[in-house]
Design a protein around this motif. Structure first.
Motif, PDB file in Angstrom:
ATOM      1  N   ASP A  82      55.392 -57.669 -28.424  1.00 53.22           N
ATOM      2  CA  ASP A  82      54.508 -58.843 -28.443  1.00 53.22           C
ATOM      3  C   ASP A  82      54.987 -59.914 -27.462  1.00 53.22           C
ATOM      4  O   ASP A  82      54.179 -60.556 -26.765  1.00 53.22           O
ATOM      5  CB  ASP A  82      54.439 -59.422 -29.857  1.00 53.22           C
ATOM      6  CG  ASP A  82      53.755 -58.478 -30.834  1.00 53.22           C
ATOM      7  OD1 ASP A  82      53.002 -57.600 -30.374  1.00 53.22           O
ATOM      8  OD2 ASP A  82      53.987 -58.610 -32.055  1.00 53.22           O
ATOM      9  N   SER A  83      56.311 -60.099 -27.397  1.00 50.82           N
ATOM     10  CA  SER A  83      56.859 -61.115 -26.490  1.00 50.82           C
ATOM     11  C   SER A  83      56.645 -60.741 -25.031  1.00 50.82           C
ATOM     12  O   SER A  83      56.303 -61.591 -24.198  1.00 50.82           O
ATOM     13  CB  SER A  83      58.355 -61.311 -26.774  1.00 50.82           C
ATOM     14  OG  SER A  83      58.564 -61.805 -28.074  1.00 50.82           O
ATOM     15  N   THR A  84      56.845 -59.467 -24.710  1.00 50.03           N
ATOM     16  CA  THR A  84      56.626 -59.032 -23.323  1.00 50.03           C
ATOM     17  C   THR A  84      55.154 -59.141 -22.947  1.00 50.03           C
ATOM     18  O   THR A  84      54.824 -59.436 -21.784  1.00 50.03           O
ATOM     19  CB  THR A  84      57.112 -57.589 -23.132  1.00 50.03           C
ATOM     20  OG1 THR A  84      56.520 -56.734 -24.127  1.00 50.03           O
ATOM     21  CG2 THR A  84      58.626 -57.508 -23.252  1.00 50.03           C
ATOM     22  N   GLN A  85      54.249 -58.907 -23.906  1.00 48.71           N
ATOM     23  CA  GLN A  85      52.822 -59.072 -23.619  1.00 48.71           C
ATOM     24  C   GLN A  85      52.490 -60.539 -23.335  1.00 48.71           C
ATOM     25  O   GLN A  85      51.656 -60.845 -22.483  1.00 48.71           O
ATOM     26  CB  GLN A  85      51.993 -58.547 -24.791  1.00 48.71           C
ATOM     27  CG  GLN A  85      51.987 -57.021 -24.897  1.00 48.71           C
ATOM     28  CD  GLN A  85      51.218 -56.519 -26.102  1.00 48.71           C
ATOM     29  OE1 GLN A  85      50.917 -57.286 -27.022  1.00 48.71           O
ATOM     30  NE2 GLN A  85      50.908 -55.233 -26.116  1.00 48.71           N
ATOM     31  N   GLN A  86      53.152 -61.448 -24.061  1.00 48.10           N
ATOM     32  CA  GLN A  86      52.956 -62.875 -23.784  1.00 48.10           C
ATOM     33  C   GLN A  86      53.429 -63.230 -22.374  1.00 48.10           C
ATOM     34  O   GLN A  86      52.773 -63.996 -21.661  1.00 48.10           O
ATOM     35  CB  GLN A  86      53.700 -63.719 -24.820  1.00 48.10           C
ATOM     36  CG  GLN A  86      53.131 -63.642 -26.224  1.00 48.10           C
ATOM     37  CD  GLN A  86      53.883 -64.535 -27.182  1.00 48.10           C
ATOM     38  OE1 GLN A  86      54.310 -65.626 -26.829  1.00 48.10           O
ATOM     39  NE2 GLN A  86      54.056 -64.068 -28.412  1.00 48.10           N
ATOM     40  N   MET A  87      54.597 -62.672 -21.993  1.00 45.31           N
ATOM     41  CA  MET A  87      55.100 -62.925 -20.646  1.00 45.31           C
ATOM     42  C   MET A  87      54.164 -62.344 -19.593  1.00 45.31           C
ATOM     43  O   MET A  87      53.974 -62.922 -18.519  1.00 45.31           O
ATOM     44  CB  MET A  87      56.502 -62.330 -20.496  1.00 45.31           C
ATOM     45  CG  MET A  87      57.545 -63.002 -21.350  1.00 45.31           C
ATOM     46  SD  MET A  87      59.193 -62.329 -21.078  1.00 45.31           S
ATOM     47  CE  MET A  87      59.465 -62.762 -19.367  1.00 45.31           C
ATOM     48  N   LYS A  88      53.552 -61.190 -19.892  1.00 49.32           N
ATOM     49  CA  LYS A  88      52.612 -60.582 -18.961  1.00 49.32           C
ATOM     50  C   LYS A  88      51.401 -61.482 -18.755  1.00 49.32           C
ATOM     51  O   LYS A  88      50.820 -61.523 -17.666  1.00 49.32           O
ATOM     52  CB  LYS A  88      52.185 -59.220 -19.506  1.00 49.32           C
ATOM     53  CG  LYS A  88      51.255 -58.445 -18.586  1.00 49.32           C
ATOM     54  CD  LYS A  88      50.895 -57.106 -19.188  1.00 49.32           C
ATOM     55  CE  LYS A  88      49.925 -56.344 -18.278  1.00 49.32           C
ATOM     56  NZ  LYS A  88      49.541 -55.035 -18.865  1.00 49.32           N
ATOM     57  N   GLN A  89      51.019 -62.231 -19.791  1.00 55.06           N
ATOM     58  CA  GLN A  89      49.883 -63.137 -19.713  1.00 55.06           C
ATOM     59  C   GLN A  89      50.248 -64.486 -19.099  1.00 55.06           C
ATOM     60  O   GLN A  89      49.399 -65.363 -18.961  1.00 55.06           O
ATOM     61  CB  GLN A  89      49.291 -63.340 -21.106  1.00 55.06           C
ATOM     62  CG  GLN A  89      48.698 -62.068 -21.699  1.00 55.06           C
ATOM     63  CD  GLN A  89      48.301 -62.236 -23.148  1.00 55.06           C
ATOM     64  OE1 GLN A  89      48.490 -63.309 -23.732  1.00 55.06           O
ATOM     65  NE2 GLN A  89      47.764 -61.179 -23.740  1.00 55.06           N
ATOM     66  N   GLY A  90      51.538 -64.662 -18.761  1.00 55.61           N
ATOM     67  CA  GLY A  90      51.949 -65.874 -18.068  1.00 55.61           C
ATOM     68  C   GLY A  90      52.516 -66.959 -18.955  1.00 55.61           C
ATOM     69  O   GLY A  90      52.706 -68.088 -18.500  1.00 55.61           O
ATOM     70  N   THR A  91      52.801 -66.660 -20.221  1.00 53.50           N
ATOM     71  CA  THR A  91      53.389 -67.643 -21.127  1.00 53.50           C
ATOM     72  C   THR A  91      54.746 -67.142 -21.599  1.00 53.50           C
ATOM     73  O   THR A  91      54.952 -65.935 -21.751  1.00 53.50           O
ATOM     74  CB  THR A  91      52.482 -67.892 -22.351  1.00 53.50           C
ATOM     75  OG1 THR A  91      52.284 -66.653 -23.055  1.00 53.50           O
ATOM     76  CG2 THR A  91      51.143 -68.457 -21.916  1.00 53.50           C
ATOM     77  N   PHE A  92      55.659 -68.072 -21.823  1.00 49.88           N
ATOM     78  CA  PHE A  92      56.993 -67.710 -22.284  1.00 49.88           C
ATOM     79  C   PHE A  92      57.018 -67.708 -23.814  1.00 49.88           C
ATOM     80  O   PHE A  92      56.617 -68.690 -24.446  1.00 49.88           O
ATOM     81  CB  PHE A  92      58.034 -68.691 -21.751  1.00 49.88           C
ATOM     82  CG  PHE A  92      58.255 -68.566 -20.271  1.00 49.88           C
ATOM     83  CD1 PHE A  92      58.995 -67.518 -19.756  1.00 49.88           C
ATOM     84  CD2 PHE A  92      57.713 -69.496 -19.397  1.00 49.88           C
ATOM     85  CE1 PHE A  92      59.195 -67.398 -18.395  1.00 49.88           C
ATOM     86  CE2 PHE A  92      57.906 -69.385 -18.036  1.00 49.88           C
ATOM     87  CZ  PHE A  92      58.647 -68.330 -17.530  1.00 49.88           C
ATOM     88  N   PRO A  93      57.469 -66.611 -24.425  1.00 47.62           N
ATOM     89  CA  PRO A  93      57.478 -66.526 -25.889  1.00 47.62           C
ATOM     90  C   PRO A  93      58.606 -67.350 -26.497  1.00 47.62           C
ATOM     91  O   PRO A  93      59.559 -67.748 -25.805  1.00 47.62           O
ATOM     92  CB  PRO A  93      57.698 -65.030 -26.148  1.00 47.62           C
ATOM     93  CG  PRO A  93      58.485 -64.570 -24.959  1.00 47.62           C
ATOM     94  CD  PRO A  93      57.987 -65.393 -23.798  1.00 47.62           C
ATOM     95  N   LYS A  94      58.481 -67.590 -27.792  1.00 50.75           N
ATOM     96  CA  LYS A  94      59.546 -68.273 -28.510  1.00 50.75           C
ATOM     97  C   LYS A  94      60.745 -67.339 -28.662  1.00 50.75           C
ATOM     98  O   LYS A  94      60.588 -66.123 -28.676  1.00 50.75           O
ATOM     99  CB  LYS A  94      59.049 -68.716 -29.889  1.00 50.75           C
ATOM    100  CG  LYS A  94      57.936 -69.768 -29.839  1.00 50.75           C
ATOM    101  CD  LYS A  94      57.520 -70.164 -31.248  1.00 50.75           C
ATOM    102  CE  LYS A  94      56.419 -71.230 -31.199  1.00 50.75           C
ATOM    103  NZ  LYS A  94      55.983 -71.615 -32.570  1.00 50.75           N
TER     104      LYS A  94
END
Length: 373
Positions: free
Chosen positions: A99-111
């Motif tokens: 889930d975190s890597t998918q957030q990074m793929k979308q251009g946002t940094f995960p918690k």
């Protein structure tokens, strides 16, 4: 980006289901083989120990087979449920990583992820958090540098464009003084771009396992750097004193020459002494902690404590308007710090009211220079 071709397989799609299916398959085969062995062994033992009739022997065999079949099914079912539960629990951190890597793929940094165990998966989550933190820092620094460069170039380019347009339209008449001012502004931008290139080179060297170093006499390197400023010192009527203890250091000669040049140029630009009697002093000496310190001290305006902590930052200026007038770009001290860091040394400022001293220390021991301890 090309996608990997999916191979057809009879296994389920999900990783947990695939892992569970494989383990349940092996569990079923193991229980079936064990049940078969127990069944035939028990039938053989009972047949040899008792005098059962053929009918009772068949009845016993059927009952034993039935119970083994029931217990095997219960064991397989119960074991499969427990296996799925614990595997699903173990895989949960990996789902969080996905889930975190998918957030990074979308251009946002995960918690930051919170590892609950100190196993390999927990270690992976810790490294992932560190990677995300480093990427955030790099992105922040990148945006900051772009904004700084844009800010630094906008004003001089606007000035140049304005004056050139005015000269073209005949609004102003060119003279030696104006042309010299435009030339100095152009040189300042060129110098800033050259310093940015130096920073880029040393940033690249930071990622390398080593930089080229050799044994050098620090007093000779210092003399070479000072000679480059003989004309500037003479023209500004600034006296200079040197006191350099001889010491061989393991260093990158060009890098340390650049550090000394930047500190000395800084001292000349901000020299403040109406009488011109107080000299710029360059001192080199051994320190008790097996480090060699070089300091450049000179009369200048007072530096506040806030400026002291930020003065080695890129593009940071104590007085923006004054530094533009003197040609400063806010990069010289940042370059010096980057080079000293690459030598596993230290750099700093000692405030003294009207006399400020910039210093840097380099390790004398070869082991400390290589290991960075």
């Amino acid at each position: 980006m090309s996608r990997l071709k999916r191979q057809k397989t009879w296994l389920p799609k999900g990783f947990v289901w695939r892992l569970s299916a494989i383990n349940i398959l092996f569990l079923t085969i193991s229980i079936a083989i064990s049940g078969w062995a127990v069944y035939h062994t028990a039938c053989f033992l009972v047949e040899g120990m008792t005098s059962f009739s053929e009918t009772r022997q068949k009845q016993f065999n059927a009952t034993l087979f039935q119970y083994l079949w029931i217990f095997s099914l219960i064991t397989i079912t119960f074991g499969s449920v427990l296996h799925y539960y614990f595997v699903n629990k173990l895989i949960r951190p990996l789902r969080q990583l996905i889930d975190s890597t998918q957030q990074m793929k979308q251009g946002t940094f995960p918690k930051p992820l919170k590892p609950k165990n100190h196993d390999e998966v927990g270690e992976l989550m810790i490294h992932f958090n560190e990677m995300v933190s480093q990427l955030q820092y790099n992105e922040t620094e990148r945006k900051k540098m772009i904004a700084d460069i844009s800010h630094e170039l906008r004003t001089p380019l606007a000035n140049l464009n304005g004056y050139l347009q005015a000269l073209k339209n005949g609004v102003v008449v060119g003279n030696t003084e104006l042309y010299d001012a435009l030339l100095q502004e152009s040189k300042r931008m060129t110098m800033m771009l050259e310093q940015l290139e130096q920073l880029k080179e040393w940033d690249h060297l930071r990622e390398q396992s080593f930089i080229h170093k050799e044994r050098c006499q620090i007093d000779k390197v210092t003399d070479q750097s000072v000679r480059m400023f003989d004309w500037s010192l003479k023209e500004a009527r600034i006296p200079l004193k040197r006191s350099i203890e001889k010491q061989e250091l393991y260093m990158n000669r060009e890098g340390i020459h650049q550090v000394l040049s930047n500190l000395l140029d800084n001292a000349i630009q901000y020299y403040r002494d109406d009488d011109g009697r107080n000299p710029i002093q360059i001192e080199g000496k051994m320190m008790p902690n097996d480090m060699y310190r070089v300091s450049v001290t000179g009369p200048s305006d007072d530096i506040s404590k806030e400026d002291e902590h930020r003065i080695f930052e890129r593009f940071y200026r104590i007085d923006h308007s004054r530094n533009r007038a003197t040609g400063g770009s806010g990069l010289g001290l940042a370059i010096a710090k980057e080079i000293v860091d690459q030598h596993h040394g230290k750099i700093g400022l000692e405030r003294g009211g009207k006399h400020n001293s910039f210093w840097f220390e380099l390790p004398v021991s070869l082991d400390r220079t290589i290991a960075g301890k």
